[in-house]
Write a protein that holds these residues in place. Structure first.
Motif, mmCIF file in Angstrom:
data_model
loop_
_atom_site.group_PDB
_atom_site.id
_atom_site.type_symbol
_atom_site.label_atom_id
_atom_site.label_comp_id
_atom_site.label_asym_id
_atom_site.label_seq_id
_atom_site.Cartn_x
_atom_site.Cartn_y
_atom_site.Cartn_z
ATOM 1 N N LYS A 1 2.494 9.319 12.313
ATOM 2 C CA LYS A 1 1.167 9.933 12.304
ATOM 3 C C LYS A 1 0.714 10.172 10.869
ATOM 4 O O LYS A 1 -0.435 9.889 10.495
ATOM 5 N N GLU A 2 1.641 10.673 10.042
ATOM 6 C CA GLU A 2 1.338 10.901 8.629
ATOM 7 C C GLU A 2 1.049 9.584 7.921
ATOM 8 O O GLU A 2 0.142 9.488 7.098
ATOM 9 N N GLU B 1 6.695 3.977 0.524
ATOM 10 C CA GLU B 1 6.005 5.013 -0.250
ATOM 11 C C GLU B 1 6.063 6.367 0.456
ATOM 12 O O GLU B 1 6.252 7.405 -0.189
ATOM 13 N N LEU B 2 5.922 6.360 1.791
ATOM 14 C CA LEU B 2 5.978 7.631 2.515
ATOM 15 C C LEU B 2 7.400 8.169 2.548
ATOM 16 O O LEU B 2 7.609 9.389 2.449
ATOM 17 N N LEU B 3 8.398 7.296 2.663
ATOM 18 C CA LEU B 3 9.792 7.750 2.588
ATOM 19 C C LEU B 3 10.062 8.440 1.250
ATOM 20 O O LEU B 3 10.696 9.496 1.194
ATOM 21 N N ASN C 1 -5.234 5.465 5.983
ATOM 22 C CA ASN C 1 -6.692 5.444 6.065
ATOM 23 C C ASN C 1 -7.325 6.024 4.811
ATOM 24 O O ASN C 1 -8.278 5.480 4.256
ATOM 25 N N PHE C 2 -6.761 7.145 4.334
ATOM 26 C CA PHE C 2 -7.293 7.772 3.123
ATOM 27 C C PHE C 2 -7.071 6.872 1.921
ATOM 28 O O PHE C 2 -7.966 6.655 1.105
ATOM 29 N N SER D 1 -2.794 -0.443 2.409
ATOM 30 C CA SER D 1 -2.508 0.884 2.923
ATOM 31 C C SER D 1 -1.198 1.398 2.367
ATOM 32 O O SER D 1 -0.458 0.673 1.720
ATOM 33 N N MET D 2 -0.931 2.683 2.621
ATOM 34 C CA MET D 2 0.340 3.258 2.210
ATOM 35 C C MET D 2 1.460 2.564 2.984
ATOM 36 O O MET D 2 1.331 2.279 4.170
ATOM 37 N N THR D 3 2.571 2.303 2.327
ATOM 38 C CA THR D 3 3.684 1.628 2.977
ATOM 39 C C THR D 3 4.715 2.644 3.465
ATOM 40 O O THR D 3 4.722 3.811 3.049
#
Length: 289
Positions: free
Chosen positions: A69-70, A12-14, A76-77, A7-9
């Motif tokens: 939430k993001e 990566e989101l930061l 999931n995507f 999944s996205m970590t």
């Protein structure tokens, strides 16, 4: 093995949030953590503490609830995307379809995926793995993959999987050195995914040992594999280890029973629907008897 990352970590989101705001890593971290440390968080080379994460989010006016939430939505995507990508790449690899792998690379280059650079490198790695001995290797790709392995600070599942996928880019002694560390650390693990990677690694090492006509490590590798349990999802790897075990035995004693066992395994692989792989095993057998 596969190329899937679950999944996205957080890192990566930061990075994605920072780029949206047009900030440098120094501005985004703002002395909450050092720039070098934060850089490694974005690259998934370090985990960030909950306290530092909350402070960074508050400093950059990113609500904690919205951030997670993001993260959940993107995870999931991304999970579905990675599964689909893995399936396409593995299908192309096992059918030795270089054209399809090149098409996947072209599609990735046009995509908006945040980690497409890593994905492209890994697909190029599978393309390299299909090259025959007489073909010119892409040293830049091979070295980049080696760097990826060694830049992961801890010997974890991600590093082990990446190493396992591209072991043929290393010399045998280096492979065995890394493998010994992995075996010492994980041989007692009850985690199914870790056990699966270890078995794949041992099967690959046995194959490379026979290719290089170096049988010094065979007994150690086979013995290590026998310490891992037999589970339904491990059957293929156990079967391959069995194939290399009896082929190695035939090398020394020329016992026809060993050779017949190898031929039976090849026949079973073909009957299971992996005809291309069975043919490759057959070719491998003929080249090493």
């Amino acid at each position: 093995m596969n190329i899937r990352r679950e999944s996205m970590t957080i890192g990566e989101l930061l990075k994605e949030e920072r780029i949206k705001k047009g900030l440098t890593q120094k501005q985004f971290a703002d002395s909450i953590v050092s720039v070098s440390y934060y850089s490694k968080v974005e690259k998934n080379e370090h985990r960030i503490t909950a306290e530092d994460l909350i402070t960074i989010l508050e400093h950059n006016n990113i609500p904690l609830c919205s951030f997670f939430k993001e993260l959940s939505l993107k995870s999931n995507f991304q999970h579905e995307y990675k599964i689909d990508l893995e399936a396409k790449v593995m299908d192309a690899y096992y059918h030795s379809d270089k054209i399809l792998l090149e098409k996947i690379i072209q599609d990735l280059e046009k995509s908006s995926s945040t980690d497409k650079t890593d994905d492209i490198l890994i697909v190029k790695g599978w393309l390299e793995s299909l090259k025959e001995d007489e073909e010119e290797p892409d040293i830049e790709v091979r070295n980049a993959l080696k760097d990826r392995v060694f830049n992961i600070p801890d010997l974890n599942k991600e590093k082990l999987t990446l190493f396992c996928n591209f072991m043929d880019f290393y010399d045998l002694d280096s492979n065995v050195m890394i493998a010994r560390k992995a075996i010492n650390k994980f041989i007692s693990s009850n985690e199914t995914e870790i056990q699966e990677v270890l078995l794949a690694m041992l099967a690959n090492l046995l194959c490379l040992s026979i290719k290089e006509d170096n049988y010094n490590y065979v007994e150690y590798l086979v013995t290590s594999s026998e310490k891992l349990p037999l589970k339904p999802q491990f059957f293929f790897y156990k079967d391959m280890i069995c194939f290399y075990k009896y082929l190695s035995s035939y090398h020394f004693n020329h016992n026809k029973d060993d050779l017949n066992t190898c031929l039976t395994i090849i026949s079973n692989v073909k009957l299971a629907g992996m005809s291309e792989y069975g043919s490759e095993l057959e070719k491998f057998l003929n080249n090493h008897i």
